[in-house]
Design an enzyme around this catalytic site. Structure first.
Site, short mmCIF file in Angstrom:
data_model
loop_
_atom_site.label_atom_id
_atom_site.label_comp_id
_atom_site.label_asym_id
_atom_site.label_seq_id
_atom_site.Cartn_x
_atom_site.Cartn_y
_atom_site.Cartn_z
N SER A 1 9.76 -5.98 30.78
CA SER A 1 10.47 -7.37 31.32
C SER A 1 11.99 -6.83 31.14
CB SER A 1 10.38 -8.46 30.35
OG SER A 1 11.16 -9.10 30.02
N TYR B 1 12.02 -12.49 21.32
CA TYR B 1 11.32 -11.88 22.10
C TYR B 1 12.07 -10.80 22.86
CZ TYR B 1 8.89 -11.79 27.12
OH TYR B 1 8.29 -11.25 28.07
#
Length: 230
Positions: free
Chosen positions: A136, A149
């Site tokens: 990501s 995250y």
């Protein structure tokens, strides 16, 4: 990659499911790994070739080791392993509860490490194989309300880059994929339906990944960055 063994974590939905379907259509045997058997079974319904389902918690090194061993015993060498399992909880740093922090670090980072450690043993013995880590763009830049995250994904980035250096003199290929938001259930309860419509299609991402990790003479793609235009 006809008749190869392809193993995908987080294969019950989203990008993992998209990759499973596309690799299955090429004649590969797909090993679907995930925490929820019913989701894996849903993915399996769309596969056109052989598959096997394994319920696994990637945060448990012992469970990961058992599953990888079972796959190799039952089907042979693993040619492609895709670390796709991940979870995200988004809020201001001080608001994230302890369980959310543990899950993101344990699943996103430790899970990737544990799975890689186990699959590397067989790949090193044969001096062949490909490991793809789905990271990501949160592994490239910090983002508001995504502090932990991002921390977990920055960790995966560091692990992947270091691993590639360790394997530089081998024939094992390591690739990191940094993509923006995809239109999947990952964003349920976080983004509105209208916002989700502007996100990327996981099938498109799967196509880009597959094209970039194809074996090619004298070159290797070590990372792929895919960003949403909006």
């Amino acid at each position: 990659m006809s008749k190869n063994i392809v193993v995908i974590t987080g294969a019950g939905s989203g990008l993992g499911a998209a990759l499973a379907k596309k690799y299955s259509s090429l004649g590969n045997h797909i090993c679907l790994l995930g925490r929820t058997k019913s989701k894996l079974e849903d993915t399996a319904k769309a596969l056109t070739n052989g598959y096997s389902i394994y319920e696994v918690d990637v945060t448990s090194k012992q469970m990961v080791a058992q599953v990888i061993h079972s796959i190799q015993e039952d089907f042979g060498s693993i040619q492609l392993f895709i670390n796709n399992a991940g979870v995200g909880y988004f809020d201001k740093a001080e608001n994230l509860n302890e369980d959310s922090v543990h899950q993101m670090i344990d699943i996103n980072l430790k899970g990737t490490i544990f799975c890689t450690q186990e699959v590397l043993k067989g790949m090193k013995e044969r001096n062949e194989g490909t490991i793809v880590n789905i990271v990501s763009t949160a592994g490239l830049e910090g983002k508001v309300t995504e502090s932990v995250y991002c921390a977990s994904k920055f960790g995966v980035r560091g692990f992947t880059e270091s691993l590639a250096l360790e394997l530089r003199e081998t024939s094992i290929h390591v690739c990191a994929v940094y993509m923006g938001g995809m239109s999947t259930e990952f964003w349920d309860g976080i983004f509105t339906e209208e916002k989700t419509k502007t996100l990327m299609n996981p099938n498109d991402i799967a196509d880009i990944i597959m094209e970039n990790i194809k074996p090619r003479k004298a070159l290797a793609v070590t990372e792929v960055v895919i960003k949403n235009k909006r």
